[in-house]
Design a protein around this motif. Structure first.
Motif, PDB file in Angstrom:
ATOM      1  N   LYS A   1      -2.427  -2.379  -6.152  1.00 52.16           N
ATOM      2  CA  LYS A   1      -3.606  -3.012  -6.734  1.00 52.16           C
ATOM      3  C   LYS A   1      -4.823  -2.858  -5.823  1.00 52.16           C
ATOM      4  CE  LYS A   1      -1.029  -6.495  -9.358  1.00 52.16           C
ATOM      5  NZ  LYS A   1      -0.806  -7.943  -9.595  1.00 52.16           N
ATOM      6  N   LYS A   2      -5.990  -3.125  -6.400  1.00 52.18           N
ATOM      7  CA  LYS A   2      -7.233  -3.139  -5.644  1.00 52.18           C
ATOM      8  C   LYS A   2      -7.879  -4.520  -5.747  1.00 52.18           C
ATOM      9  CE  LYS A   2      -8.367   1.776  -5.820  1.00 52.18           C
ATOM     10  NZ  LYS A   2      -9.398   2.791  -6.174  1.00 52.18           N
ATOM     11  N   TYR A   3      -8.667  -4.828  -4.720  1.00 50.68           N
ATOM     12  CA  TYR A   3      -9.222  -6.177  -4.623  1.00 50.68           C
ATOM     13  C   TYR A   3     -10.705  -6.133  -4.254  1.00 50.68           C
ATOM     14  CZ  TYR A   3      -4.344  -7.648  -4.633  1.00 50.68           C
ATOM     15  OH  TYR A   3      -3.031  -7.851  -4.985  1.00 50.68           O
ATOM     16  N   VAL A   4     -11.382  -7.249  -4.548  1.00 49.66           N
ATOM     17  CA  VAL A   4     -12.788  -7.443  -4.198  1.00 49.66           C
ATOM     18  C   VAL A   4     -12.868  -8.647  -3.265  1.00 49.66           C
ATOM     19  CG1 VAL A   4     -15.101  -7.980  -5.056  1.00 49.66           C
ATOM     20  CG2 VAL A   4     -13.561  -6.527  -6.409  1.00 49.66           C
ATOM     21  N   LEU A   5     -13.578  -8.466  -2.150  1.00 47.54           N
ATOM     22  CA  LEU A   5     -13.739  -9.544  -1.168  1.00 47.54           C
ATOM     23  C   LEU A   5     -15.207  -9.957  -1.115  1.00 47.54           C
ATOM     24  CD1 LEU A   5     -12.549 -11.309   1.152  1.00 47.54           C
ATOM     25  CD2 LEU A   5     -13.161  -9.432   2.713  1.00 47.54           C
TER      26      LEU A   5
ATOM     27  N   THR B   1     -15.567  -3.873  -2.217  1.00 46.65           N
ATOM     28  CA  THR B   1     -14.750  -3.623  -3.414  1.00 46.65           C
ATOM     29  C   THR B   1     -13.750  -2.506  -3.122  1.00 46.65           C
ATOM     30  OG1 THR B   1     -16.245  -1.946  -4.330  1.00 46.65           O
ATOM     31  CG2 THR B   1     -16.721  -4.251  -4.849  1.00 46.65           C
ATOM     32  N   ASP B   2     -12.861  -2.285  -4.070  1.00 44.75           N
ATOM     33  CA  ASP B   2     -11.877  -1.198  -3.985  1.00 44.75           C
ATOM     34  C   ASP B   2     -11.020  -1.273  -2.717  1.00 44.75           C
ATOM     35  OD1 ASP B   2     -12.654   0.462  -6.408  1.00 44.75           O
ATOM     36  OD2 ASP B   2     -14.571   0.426  -5.327  1.00 44.75           O
ATOM     37  N   ILE B   3     -10.610  -2.478  -2.361  1.00 45.02           N
ATOM     38  CA  ILE B   3      -9.739  -2.662  -1.198  1.00 45.02           C
ATOM     39  C   ILE B   3      -8.289  -2.501  -1.653  1.00 45.02           C
ATOM     40  CG2 ILE B   3      -9.067  -4.196   0.678  1.00 45.02           C
ATOM     41  CD1 ILE B   3     -11.685  -5.715   0.222  1.00 45.02           C
ATOM     42  N   ARG B   4      -7.587  -1.613  -1.046  1.00 50.70           N
ATOM     43  CA  ARG B   4      -6.184  -1.399  -1.423  1.00 50.70           C
ATOM     44  C   ARG B   4      -5.318  -2.553  -0.928  1.00 50.70           C
ATOM     45  NH1 ARG B   4      -3.525   3.636   0.429  1.00 50.70           N
ATOM     46  NH2 ARG B   4      -4.313   2.935   2.454  1.00 50.70           N
ATOM     47  N   GLY B   5      -4.329  -2.890  -1.740  1.00 50.63           N
ATOM     48  CA  GLY B   5      -3.423  -3.971  -1.380  1.00 50.63           C
ATOM     49  C   GLY B   5      -2.686  -3.709  -0.080  1.00 50.63           C
ATOM     50  N   ALA B   6      -2.312  -2.461   0.169  1.00 52.96           N
ATOM     51  CA  ALA B   6      -1.605  -2.122   1.411  1.00 52.96           C
ATOM     52  C   ALA B   6      -2.478  -2.403   2.629  1.00 52.96           C
ATOM     53  CB  ALA B   6      -1.177  -0.659   1.372  1.00 52.96           C
ATOM     54  N   ASP B   7      -3.779  -2.146   2.499  1.00 50.74           N
ATOM     55  CA  ASP B   7      -4.684  -2.417   3.622  1.00 50.74           C
ATOM     56  C   ASP B   7      -4.875  -3.917   3.831  1.00 50.74           C
ATOM     57  OD1 ASP B   7      -5.103   0.295   4.186  1.00 50.74           O
ATOM     58  OD2 ASP B   7      -6.745   0.442   2.728  1.00 50.74           O
ATOM     59  N   LEU B   8      -4.915  -4.672   2.745  1.00 57.76           N
ATOM     60  CA  LEU B   8      -5.038  -6.127   2.877  1.00 57.76           C
ATOM     61  C   LEU B   8      -3.820  -6.728   3.572  1.00 57.76           C
ATOM     62  CD1 LEU B   8      -6.602  -7.586  -0.388  1.00 57.76           C
ATOM     63  CD2 LEU B   8      -7.432  -7.852   1.958  1.00 57.76           C
ATOM     64  N   ARG B   9      -2.665  -6.214   3.272  1.00 58.10           N
ATOM     65  CA  ARG B   9      -1.459  -6.698   3.934  1.00 58.10           C
ATOM     66  C   ARG B   9      -1.517  -6.462   5.445  1.00 58.10           C
ATOM     67  NH1 ARG B   9       4.172  -5.727   0.742  1.00 58.10           N
ATOM     68  NH2 ARG B   9       3.653  -6.858  -1.184  1.00 58.10           N
ATOM     69  N   ALA B  10      -2.192  -5.384   5.861  1.00 61.68           N
ATOM     70  CA  ALA B  10      -2.313  -5.046   7.279  1.00 61.68           C
ATOM     71  C   ALA B  10      -3.517  -5.724   7.934  1.00 61.68           C
ATOM     72  CB  ALA B  10      -2.413  -3.533   7.433  1.00 61.68           C
ATOM     73  N   GLY B  11      -4.293  -6.484   7.162  1.00 64.26           N
ATOM     74  CA  GLY B  11      -5.463  -7.153   7.720  1.00 64.26           C
ATOM     75  C   GLY B  11      -6.674  -6.265   7.869  1.00 64.26           C
TER      76      GLY B  11
ATOM     77  N   LEU C   1     -11.184 -13.845  -2.599  1.00 64.46           N
ATOM     78  CA  LEU C   1     -10.536 -12.558  -2.860  1.00 64.46           C
ATOM     79  C   LEU C   1     -10.166 -12.491  -4.340  1.00 64.46           C
ATOM     80  CD1 LEU C   1      -9.419  -9.952  -1.463  1.00 64.46           C
ATOM     81  CD2 LEU C   1      -7.201 -11.129  -1.390  1.00 64.46           C
ATOM     82  N   TYR C   2     -10.653 -11.449  -5.004  1.00 73.11           N
ATOM     83  CA  TYR C   2     -10.400 -11.254  -6.435  1.00 73.11           C
ATOM     84  C   TYR C   2      -9.583  -9.980  -6.638  1.00 73.11           C
ATOM     85  CZ  TYR C   2     -14.380 -14.477  -7.018  1.00 73.11           C
ATOM     86  OH  TYR C   2     -15.241 -15.543  -6.955  1.00 73.11           O
ATOM     87  N   GLU C   3      -8.754 -10.028  -7.661  1.00 72.97           N
ATOM     88  CA  GLU C   3      -8.082  -8.797  -8.074  1.00 72.97           C
ATOM     89  C   GLU C   3      -9.060  -7.974  -8.917  1.00 72.97           C
ATOM     90  OE1 GLU C   3      -4.254  -7.559 -10.805  1.00 72.97           O
ATOM     91  OE2 GLU C   3      -4.092  -9.355  -9.518  1.00 72.97           O
ATOM     92  N   GLN C   4      -9.246  -6.735  -8.551  1.00 69.76           N
ATOM     93  CA  GLN C   4     -10.232  -5.898  -9.226  1.00 69.76           C
ATOM     94  C   GLN C   4      -9.646  -5.280 -10.491  1.00 69.76           C
ATOM     95  OE1 GLN C   4     -12.379  -3.312  -6.589  1.00 69.76           O
ATOM     96  NE2 GLN C   4     -12.948  -1.861  -8.212  1.00 69.76           N
ATOM     97  N   PRO C   5     -10.337  -5.445 -11.633  1.00 69.13           N
ATOM     98  CA  PRO C   5      -9.845  -4.834 -12.875  1.00 69.13           C
ATOM     99  C   PRO C   5      -9.774  -3.314 -12.742  1.00 69.13           C
ATOM    100  CG  PRO C   5     -11.564  -6.446 -13.342  1.00 69.13           C
ATOM    101  CD  PRO C   5     -11.558  -6.239 -11.864  1.00 69.13           C
TER     102      PRO C   5
END
Length: 284
Positions: A169-173, A197-207, A235-239
Protein backbone atom coordinates in the motif's frame (compact mmCIF):
# COMPACT_ATOMS: atom_id res chain seq x y z
CA UNK A 1 37.91 30.45 64.50
CA UNK A 2 40.47 32.39 66.64
CA UNK A 3 37.92 32.55 69.44
CA UNK A 4 37.54 28.77 69.25
CA UNK A 5 41.33 28.17 69.51
CA UNK A 6 41.62 30.60 72.42
CA UNK A 7 38.79 28.89 74.27
CA UNK A 8 40.39 25.46 73.87
CA UNK A 9 43.75 26.80 75.03
CA UNK A 10 42.12 28.19 78.20
CA UNK A 11 40.49 24.83 78.88
CA UNK A 12 43.83 23.12 78.33
CA UNK A 13 45.60 25.48 80.80
CA UNK A 14 43.00 24.78 83.46
CA UNK A 15 43.48 21.03 83.02
CA UNK A 16 47.31 21.20 83.08
CA UNK A 17 47.43 21.47 86.91
CA UNK A 18 45.68 18.11 87.22
CA UNK A 19 47.87 16.09 84.78
CA UNK A 20 48.98 13.60 87.39
CA UNK A 21 45.44 12.78 88.47
CA UNK A 22 44.25 12.64 84.89
CA UNK A 23 47.12 10.38 83.83
CA UNK A 24 45.64 7.70 86.00
CA UNK A 25 42.21 8.20 84.43
CA UNK A 26 43.62 8.07 80.89
CA UNK A 27 45.18 4.71 81.58
CA UNK A 28 41.86 3.34 82.79
CA UNK A 29 40.10 1.42 80.01
CA UNK A 30 36.77 1.72 81.74
CA UNK A 31 36.51 5.46 82.34
CA UNK A 32 39.53 7.31 80.99
CA UNK A 33 39.43 6.25 77.35
CA UNK A 34 35.73 6.92 77.05
CA UNK A 35 35.97 10.27 78.76
CA UNK A 36 38.87 11.39 76.57
CA UNK A 37 37.06 10.31 73.40
CA UNK A 38 33.88 12.07 74.47
CA UNK A 39 35.73 15.30 75.14
CA UNK A 40 37.24 15.20 71.61
CA UNK A 41 34.08 14.22 69.79
CA UNK A 42 31.77 16.57 71.60
CA UNK A 43 33.44 19.93 72.49
CA UNK A 44 31.68 22.26 74.95
CA UNK A 45 28.48 23.90 73.72
CA UNK A 46 30.10 27.35 73.81
CA UNK A 47 32.94 26.25 71.54
CA UNK A 48 30.49 24.48 69.17
CA UNK A 49 28.51 27.64 68.59
CA UNK A 50 31.55 29.66 67.59
CA UNK A 51 33.31 27.02 65.54
CA UNK A 52 30.33 26.55 63.24
CA UNK A 53 30.25 22.74 63.33
CA UNK A 54 31.15 19.88 65.69
CA UNK A 55 34.57 18.29 65.47
CA UNK A 56 35.00 15.38 63.08
CA UNK A 57 35.11 12.23 65.27
CA UNK A 58 37.31 10.48 62.71
CA UNK A 59 40.21 12.93 63.24
CA UNK A 60 42.70 12.54 66.10
CA UNK A 61 41.24 9.29 67.39
CA UNK A 62 43.80 6.92 65.90
CA UNK A 63 46.64 8.18 68.10
CA UNK A 64 46.89 7.90 71.89
CA UNK A 65 48.01 10.68 74.23
CA UNK A 66 51.54 9.32 74.33
CA UNK A 67 51.77 9.07 70.51
CA UNK A 68 51.44 12.77 69.78
CA UNK A 69 54.95 14.27 69.83
CA UNK A 70 55.16 17.72 71.40
CA UNK A 71 51.71 17.53 73.02
CA UNK A 72 51.50 16.10 76.50
CA UNK A 73 48.38 15.41 78.54
CA UNK A 74 44.73 15.98 77.76
CA UNK A 75 45.16 19.76 77.29
CA UNK A 76 47.75 19.17 74.59
CA UNK A 77 45.48 16.75 72.80
CA UNK A 78 42.69 19.33 72.84
CA UNK A 79 44.98 21.92 71.31
CA UNK A 80 46.10 19.46 68.64
CA UNK A 81 42.48 18.61 67.84
CA UNK A 82 41.60 22.30 67.54
CA UNK A 83 44.45 22.87 65.11
CA UNK A 84 43.42 19.92 62.97
CA UNK A 85 39.82 21.08 62.99
CA UNK A 86 40.80 24.60 61.92
CA UNK A 87 42.91 23.26 59.05
CA UNK A 88 40.09 20.99 57.92
CA UNK A 89 37.51 23.79 57.94
CA UNK A 90 39.77 26.12 55.96
CA UNK A 91 40.49 23.40 53.42
CA UNK A 92 36.80 22.59 52.99
CA UNK A 93 35.97 26.27 52.49
CA UNK A 94 38.66 26.57 49.84
CA UNK A 95 37.38 23.52 47.98
CA UNK A 96 33.83 24.90 48.07
CA UNK A 97 35.01 28.15 46.47
CA UNK A 98 36.95 26.33 43.77
CA UNK A 99 34.08 24.06 42.70
CA UNK A 100 30.80 25.98 42.91
CA UNK A 101 27.66 23.97 42.20
CA UNK A 102 25.31 24.98 39.43
CA UNK A 103 21.95 24.02 40.92
CA UNK A 104 20.08 25.59 38.04
CA UNK A 105 20.97 22.83 35.59
CA UNK A 106 18.49 19.93 35.71
CA UNK A 107 20.11 16.62 36.54
CA UNK A 108 17.35 14.43 35.16
CA UNK A 109 15.11 14.70 32.10
CA UNK A 110 11.45 13.96 32.66
CA UNK A 111 9.25 13.09 29.67
CA UNK A 112 5.79 14.17 30.71
CA UNK A 113 2.90 12.43 28.92
CA UNK A 114 0.02 14.47 27.54
CA UNK A 115 -3.14 14.95 29.53
CA UNK A 116 -6.27 12.92 28.93
CA UNK A 117 -7.76 15.43 26.46
CA UNK A 118 -4.72 15.73 24.17
CA UNK A 119 -3.80 12.06 24.43
CA UNK A 120 -7.08 11.07 22.74
CA UNK A 121 -5.58 12.22 19.46
CA UNK A 122 -2.88 9.54 19.65
CA UNK A 123 -4.00 6.25 18.15
CA UNK A 124 -2.72 3.54 15.83
CA UNK A 125 0.81 3.29 17.26
CA UNK A 126 2.37 5.85 14.94
CA UNK A 127 5.95 6.55 16.08
CA UNK A 128 7.76 9.88 15.58
CA UNK A 129 11.44 9.50 16.42
CA UNK A 130 13.91 12.37 16.95
CA UNK A 131 17.62 12.05 17.83
CA UNK A 132 18.24 11.41 21.56
CA UNK A 133 14.55 11.82 22.39
CA UNK A 134 13.27 8.68 20.70
CA UNK A 135 9.53 8.45 20.10
CA UNK A 136 7.96 11.78 21.13
CA UNK A 137 4.37 10.72 20.42
CA UNK A 138 1.90 11.85 23.08
CA UNK A 139 4.53 13.70 25.18
CA UNK A 140 5.77 17.18 25.99
CA UNK A 141 9.24 17.98 24.67
CA UNK A 142 11.37 18.53 27.82
CA UNK A 143 13.42 21.70 28.19
CA UNK A 144 16.44 19.93 29.72
CA UNK A 145 19.58 19.52 27.57
CA UNK A 146 18.21 22.24 25.29
CA UNK A 147 15.86 19.78 23.58
CA UNK A 148 13.29 22.46 22.77
CA UNK A 149 15.90 24.60 21.08
CA UNK A 150 17.42 21.67 19.22
CA UNK A 151 14.12 20.37 17.87
CA UNK A 152 13.28 23.87 16.60
CA UNK A 153 16.71 24.82 15.22
CA UNK A 154 18.95 21.81 14.66
CA UNK A 155 17.26 18.52 13.94
CA UNK A 156 15.93 17.65 10.51
CA UNK A 157 12.81 15.60 9.78
CA UNK A 158 12.18 12.74 12.20
CA UNK A 159 11.82 9.06 11.47
CA UNK A 160 8.18 8.08 11.19
CA UNK A 161 7.39 4.42 11.74
CA UNK A 162 4.12 2.58 11.31
CA UNK A 163 4.51 -1.12 12.03
CA UNK A 164 1.02 -1.98 10.72
CA UNK A 165 1.60 -0.54 7.25
CA UNK A 166 0.69 -2.82 4.37
CA UNK A 167 3.77 -3.49 2.28
CA UNK A 168 1.92 -3.14 -1.01
CA UNK A 169 0.00 0.00 0.00
CA UNK A 170 0.86 3.68 -0.24
CA UNK A 171 0.30 6.35 2.37
CA UNK A 172 0.04 10.12 2.81
CA UNK A 173 1.70 11.83 5.78
CA UNK A 174 0.58 15.27 6.99
CA UNK A 175 2.17 17.29 9.81
CA UNK A 176 0.46 20.50 10.95
CA UNK A 177 0.34 23.00 13.80
CA UNK A 178 -3.32 23.70 14.72
CA UNK A 179 -2.29 26.36 17.26
CA UNK A 180 -0.84 29.08 15.02
CA UNK A 181 -0.10 31.65 16.25
CA UNK A 182 -1.35 30.37 19.64
CA UNK A 183 -3.75 27.82 21.01
CA UNK A 184 -5.87 30.60 22.48
CA UNK A 185 -6.10 32.39 19.11
CA UNK A 186 -5.53 29.88 16.25
CA UNK A 187 -6.41 32.22 13.39
CA UNK A 188 -3.77 30.62 11.11
CA UNK A 189 -4.84 27.02 11.68
CA UNK A 190 -3.64 24.75 10.15
CA UNK A 191 0.03 25.66 9.64
CA UNK A 192 1.51 23.13 7.26
CA UNK A 193 4.85 21.64 8.40
CA UNK A 194 5.25 18.57 6.23
CA UNK A 195 3.34 16.82 3.45
CA UNK A 196 4.52 13.62 1.76
CA UNK A 197 2.52 11.35 -0.56
CA UNK A 198 3.20 8.00 -2.23
CA UNK A 199 4.98 6.55 0.80
CA UNK A 200 5.41 2.82 0.45
CA UNK A 201 4.26 0.66 3.32
CA UNK A 202 7.61 -1.15 3.44
CA UNK A 203 9.39 2.17 3.99
CA UNK A 204 6.97 3.17 6.74
CA UNK A 205 7.67 -0.07 8.55
CA UNK A 206 11.39 0.83 8.47
CA UNK A 207 10.75 4.37 9.74
CA UNK A 208 11.69 6.02 6.46
CA UNK A 209 8.76 8.05 5.10
CA UNK A 210 10.27 8.81 1.73
CA UNK A 211 7.92 9.52 -1.14
CA UNK A 212 6.74 12.49 -3.16
CA UNK A 213 7.32 15.61 -1.06
CA UNK A 214 4.65 18.25 -1.59
CA UNK A 215 5.79 20.40 1.34
CA UNK A 216 9.30 20.24 2.81
CA UNK A 217 9.70 19.59 6.51
CA UNK A 218 9.55 22.75 8.64
CA UNK A 219 10.89 22.47 12.19
CA UNK A 220 8.43 23.07 15.04
CA UNK A 221 9.30 26.60 16.24
CA UNK A 222 6.52 28.21 18.29
CA UNK A 223 6.71 32.01 18.65
CA UNK A 224 7.93 33.38 21.96
CA UNK A 225 5.29 33.75 24.69
CA UNK A 226 2.68 31.86 22.67
CA UNK A 227 2.47 28.88 25.04
CA UNK A 228 2.49 25.24 24.06
CA UNK A 229 1.74 24.26 20.47
CA UNK A 230 0.46 20.88 19.30
CA UNK A 231 2.33 19.33 16.40
CA UNK A 232 0.07 16.74 14.86
CA UNK A 233 1.00 13.97 12.44
CA UNK A 234 -1.74 12.17 10.52
CA UNK A 235 -1.18 9.13 8.34
CA UNK A 236 -3.71 8.30 5.61
CA UNK A 237 -3.97 5.36 3.30
CA UNK A 238 -3.63 6.73 -0.22
CA UNK A 239 -6.33 5.70 -2.72
CA UNK A 240 -5.00 3.72 -5.67
CA UNK A 241 -4.19 5.72 -8.81
CA UNK A 242 -4.90 9.01 -7.05
CA UNK A 243 -2.62 11.88 -8.08
CA UNK A 244 -2.35 14.20 -5.11
CA UNK A 245 -1.07 17.78 -5.37
CA UNK A 246 -1.42 21.17 -3.73
CA UNK A 247 -3.34 23.85 -5.58
CA UNK A 248 -1.79 27.14 -6.65
CA UNK A 249 -3.57 28.91 -3.79
CA UNK A 250 -2.31 26.42 -1.24
CA UNK A 251 1.26 26.93 -2.42
CA UNK A 252 1.13 30.65 -1.65
CA UNK A 253 1.44 30.18 2.13
CA UNK A 254 1.69 27.24 4.54
CA UNK A 255 -0.50 29.07 7.05
CA UNK A 256 -4.29 29.02 7.37
CA UNK A 257 -4.37 25.84 5.30
CA UNK A 258 -7.73 24.16 4.90
CA UNK A 259 -6.53 20.66 5.67
CA UNK A 260 -10.03 19.24 5.86
CA UNK A 261 -10.79 20.34 2.30
CA UNK A 262 -7.53 18.84 1.09
CA UNK A 263 -8.40 15.50 2.71
CA UNK A 264 -11.91 15.59 1.27
CA UNK A 265 -10.74 16.57 -2.20
CA UNK A 266 -8.54 13.52 -2.53
CA UNK A 267 -10.87 11.15 -0.66
CA UNK A 268 -8.34 10.26 1.99
CA UNK A 269 -10.97 9.48 4.62
CA UNK A 270 -9.99 9.13 8.28
CA UNK A 271 -6.36 8.71 9.36
CA UNK A 272 -5.23 5.11 9.87
CA UNK A 273 -2.95 6.43 12.64
CA UNK A 274 -2.23 9.78 14.29
CA UNK A 275 -0.11 11.23 17.06
CA UNK A 276 1.06 14.57 18.39
CA UNK A 277 3.65 16.16 20.67
CA UNK A 278 3.64 19.52 22.44
CA UNK A 279 6.43 22.05 22.74
CA UNK A 280 6.89 25.78 23.25
CA UNK A 281 9.52 28.42 22.50
CA UNK A 282 12.85 27.39 23.99
CA UNK A 283 13.29 30.79 25.65
CA UNK A 284 9.99 30.73 27.54
Amino acid sequence: MLFFLQLVEENAAEDATQDEKRSGILRSKKSGSHRSLRAWRWPPAKAWRHSGQPADPSEGCSRGAGDAPGFGGQGGMRLLGAALLAAGLLGAAGRAEETPRDDRRPRTCFFEPLGSLDSKFCRGDLEVIYPELGDVGCTYIPECRQYRRRISREWSSPQVRYARAGKSKKYVLIMVDPDAPSRANPRNRFWRHWLVTDIRGADLRAGNPKGHVLADYVRPAPPARSGYHRYQLRLYEQPAHEAIALSAGELVSPGAWSMERFVERFRLGSPVASTQFLTKHHGD
